[in-house]
Design a protein around this motif. Structure first.
Motif, PDB file in Angstrom:
ATOM      1  N   ARG A  49       0.973  -1.478  -0.040  1.00 22.50           N
ATOM      2  CA  ARG A  49       0.099  -0.128   0.051  1.00 22.50           C
ATOM      3  C   ARG A  49       0.853   1.206  -0.086  1.00 22.50           C
ATOM      4  O   ARG A  49       1.941   1.203   0.427  1.00 22.50           O
ATOM      5  N   ALA A  75       0.551   5.177   1.260  1.00 26.69           N
ATOM      6  CA  ALA A  75      -0.560   5.741   2.547  1.00 26.69           C
ATOM      7  C   ALA A  75      -0.152   7.268   2.551  1.00 26.69           C
ATOM      8  O   ALA A  75       0.411   7.504   3.662  1.00 26.69           O
ATOM      9  N   PRO A  76      -0.388   8.085   1.634  1.00 22.97           N
ATOM     10  CA  PRO A  76       0.092   9.319   1.859  1.00 22.97           C
ATOM     11  C   PRO A  76      -0.954  10.146   2.877  1.00 22.97           C
ATOM     12  O   PRO A  76      -2.226   9.897   2.862  1.00 22.97           O
ATOM     13  N   SER A  77      -0.539  11.069   3.245  1.00 28.20           N
ATOM     14  CA  SER A  77      -1.497  12.083   4.292  1.00 28.20           C
ATOM     15  C   SER A  77      -1.613  13.161   3.101  1.00 28.20           C
ATOM     16  O   SER A  77      -0.943  13.842   2.670  1.00 28.20           O
ATOM     17  N   ARG A  87      -3.984   4.158   0.248  1.00 24.98           N
ATOM     18  CA  ARG A  87      -4.651   4.633   1.311  1.00 24.98           C
ATOM     19  C   ARG A  87      -4.461   6.035   1.749  1.00 24.98           C
ATOM     20  O   ARG A  87      -3.289   6.502   1.856  1.00 24.98           O
ATOM     21  N   ASP A 106      -4.368   8.626   4.427  1.00 26.16           N
ATOM     22  CA  ASP A 106      -4.184   8.922   5.872  1.00 26.16           C
ATOM     23  C   ASP A 106      -4.603  10.141   6.299  1.00 26.16           C
ATOM     24  O   ASP A 106      -3.920  11.079   6.367  1.00 26.16           O
ATOM     25  N   TYR A 161      -2.473   8.438  13.739  1.00 24.15           N
ATOM     26  CA  TYR A 161      -1.969   7.582  12.837  1.00 24.15           C
ATOM     27  C   TYR A 161      -1.561   6.149  12.963  1.00 24.15           C
ATOM     28  O   TYR A 161      -1.759   5.145  12.367  1.00 24.15           O
ATOM     29  N   SER A 186      -3.227   3.231  11.118  1.00 28.47           N
ATOM     30  CA  SER A 186      -2.349   2.613   9.986  1.00 28.47           C
ATOM     31  C   SER A 186      -2.023   0.822  10.288  1.00 28.47           C
ATOM     32  O   SER A 186      -2.345   0.170   9.346  1.00 28.47           O
ATOM     33  N   VAL A 188       6.170  -0.652   2.725  1.00 30.87           N
ATOM     34  CA  VAL A 188       7.106   0.038   2.058  1.00 30.87           C
ATOM     35  C   VAL A 188       7.062   1.593   2.490  1.00 30.87           C
ATOM     36  O   VAL A 188       5.979   2.032   2.039  1.00 30.87           O
ATOM     37  N   ARG A 189       8.076   2.047   3.075  1.00 34.85           N
ATOM     38  CA  ARG A 189       7.942   3.549   3.541  1.00 34.85           C
ATOM     39  C   ARG A 189       9.194   3.865   3.875  1.00 34.85           C
ATOM     40  O   ARG A 189      10.333   3.358   3.827  1.00 34.85           O
ATOM     41  N   HIS A 197      10.306   6.205   9.486  1.00 36.65           N
ATOM     42  CA  HIS A 197       9.173   5.469  10.134  1.00 36.65           C
ATOM     43  C   HIS A 197       9.807   4.017  10.905  1.00 36.65           C
ATOM     44  O   HIS A 197       8.855   3.312  11.353  1.00 36.65           O
TER      45      HIS A 197
HETATM   46  N1  GLU Z   1       0.769   8.645   6.175  1.00 41.14           N
HETATM   47  C1  GLU Z   1       2.133   8.300   6.422  1.00 41.14           C
HETATM   48  C2  GLU Z   1       3.280   8.923   5.781  1.00 41.14           C
HETATM   49  O1  GLU Z   1       2.678   9.727   4.915  1.00 41.14           O
HETATM   50  C3  GLU Z   1       2.148   6.963   6.062  1.00 41.14           C
HETATM   51  C4  GLU Z   1       3.447   6.136   6.487  1.00 41.14           C
HETATM   52  C5  GLU Z   1       3.087   4.571   5.957  1.00 41.14           C
HETATM   53  O2  GLU Z   1       3.314   4.395   4.895  1.00 41.14           O
HETATM   54  O3  GLU Z   1       2.679   4.080   6.977  1.00 41.14           O
HETATM   55  O4  GLU Z   1       4.235   9.168   6.212  1.00 41.14           O
END
Ligand code: GLU
Length: 449
Positions: A7, A9-11, A41, A43, A185, A189, A202-203, A207
């Motif tokens: 996934r 997952a941008p804010s 997704r 966020d 979050y 998450s 993957v991020r 994190h």
């Molecule tokens: N919304 C978080 C970010 O943009 C997501 C991080 C994640 O992939 O869990 O940093």
């Protein structure tokens, strides 16, 4: 690997920037390489900073880059489910109520730091008696809730960073619920990763310590954690933080202002920080086939705008006519033919530069003729049609013989007469596109020829 599901997952708190686009590209390629699924997704737990405008920008940027998603989720739609898990975690004693104000917490941290201790939450709230809690509530304090980490080693084998280990004692129990009752979050998450059956997260490496906490949260929810890949953050060419200095480097900026090709951006960001060479790809499939996450390393890669421009030019040089004709029509050049495209293509860095070539070839051009006699002499020795890329050389040789001029004195008046400008596209390429008829009119200084 079976049934990979990854996934992005941008804010939605800003336009999609290059750093996040890179996470999206790498995640998408990973999923596609393994014939897996890709979830987008949103966020948006931070209701104040999240904006529909940004969510739309993220979606249109991903589409433009060619990263279609199989499924989409939005955290704001999932409140009911979060409530359920919260109740369960409370019942299990993994969430505990805390009453410290931000000022009190900051004082605690300062005191710890001044004593040379790490600023880890001291779990003061766990020692509160029922009466103390009642007293706080009667003063109007509302609790925030922390997740109680187990004080034991937390280890995982990161796909990019290798073996990572933390100890629960080195981490603060994370706050998962705000005073107003809304979940944060970390909680959303992990619940989402569980519910959407994410196999690979993957991020960015920012994190890594979150992952240590998340692993315990997955376990508290009765799930085996997914695999993790933490990518090093991209820095700018001087080694500074990309997001700071190039904060405006959004995908929309690269698309609308820099007029770059999506595949140039994908080609660069797919391999930045990987041992695989950065090459211009015109087809996504070749990138998917060759994608290998294990080639990424821990060192922070540098984003170089010049490199992106070079890739862009090389991609344009390989782009076939059928990939541009519809775009040309949209750019207001409906009559572009394949011959024009093939002649001009090697000279373009950006597709948009073709406008200038098209205008000069087809007019209107305002010819500049300072020396009419010279122009007339040149017109006289103009080679007959059909014209090719050798015509410019033949013609200028003949003009040189006829007038005795050479170098700039020979070329500049011809350029100014033929194009109306003292700089611009390569005349050898341009001349056959202008053709003898228009060339003659321009030498005779007939405007708008
Ligand atoms: N919304 C978080 C970010 O943009 C997501 C991080 C994640 O992939 O869990 O940093």
């Amino acid at each position: 690997m079976n049934k990979v599901k990854a996934r992005f997952a941008p804010s939605p708190t800003g336009f999609l920037h290059a750093g996040n686009a890179r996470t999206a590209i790498v995640t998408w390629l990973f999923a596609r390489h393994h014939s897996g699924r890709f979830l987008l997704r949103i966020d948006d737990t931070d209701r104040e900073r999240s904006k529909t405008e940004f969510e739309e920008d993220i979606e249109s940027s991903l589409m433009w880059l060619g990263l279609a998603w199989d499924e989409k989720a939005r955290q704001r739609d999932r409140d009911g489910r979060y409530r359920e898990v919260i109740e369960k975690l409370k019942a299990d004693g993994r969430l505990y109520a805390c009453y410290e104000t931000p000022e009190e917490l900051s004082l605690k941290r300062k005191t710890q730091l001044s004593r040379g201790l790490p600023p880890i939450y001291d779990r003061g709230a766990l020692k509160l008696s029922g009466d103390q809690k009642k007293k706080y509530e009667s003063e109007g304090r509302r609790p925030h809730w922390r997740f109680k980490l187990e004080h034991r080693p937390i280890e995982w084998n990161d796909i990019v960073r290798g073996a990572i280990s933390f100890n629960g004692t080195d981490l603060s129990d994370p706050v998962l619920i705000r005073e107003d009752g809304t979940p944060l979050y970390h909680l959303c998450s992990v619940i989402d990763d569980v519910d959407y059956d994410i196999t690979h997260v993957v991020r960015g490496e920012d994190h890594v310590s979150n992952t240590a906490m998340h692993i315990q949260m997955f376990e508290a929810m009765g799930r085996t954690p997914p695999a993790f890949a933490h990518l090093p953050l991209i820095s700018d060419i001087e080694g500074g933080k990309l997001s700071k200095r190039l904060g405006s480097l959004s995908v929309r900026e690269l698309r609308d202002n820099e007029k770059l090709e999506p595949m140039a951006i994908v080609s660069l960001l797919a391999r930045l920080g990987s041992a695989d060479a950065i090459e211009p790809f015109t087809r996504m499939q070749s990138l998917i086939d060759s994608f290998d996450m294990s080639k990424f390393s821990k060192g922070a890669p540098k984003f170089d705008m010049e490199e992106l421009l070079r890739l862009n030019a090389r991609i344009i040089h390989e782009t076939p006519f059928e990939d541009v004709n519809v775009r040309m029509a949209k750019m207001g050049i409906p009559d572009l033919d394949e011959n024009f495209w093939l002649s001009v293509r090697p000279n373009l860095s950006r597709l948009d530069d073709i406008r200038e070539w098209w205008r000069v070839a087809n007019g209107p051009v305002d010819p500049v003729v300072d020396d009419a006699d010279f122009a007339a002499a040149a017109a006289k020795v103009m080679p007959p049609a059909p014209w090719s890329e050798n015509t410019w050389k033949e013609w200028t040789d003949a003009v040189k013989t006829a007038t005795g001029r050479k170098g700039k004195d020979l070329f500049m008046p011809l350029r100014k007469a033929l194009t109306g400008m003292d700089h611009g596209p390569e005349l050898a390429v341009l001349l056959p596109l202008i053709g003898p008829e228009k060339a003659l009119r321009r030498l005779n200084r007939r405007a708008a020829a």
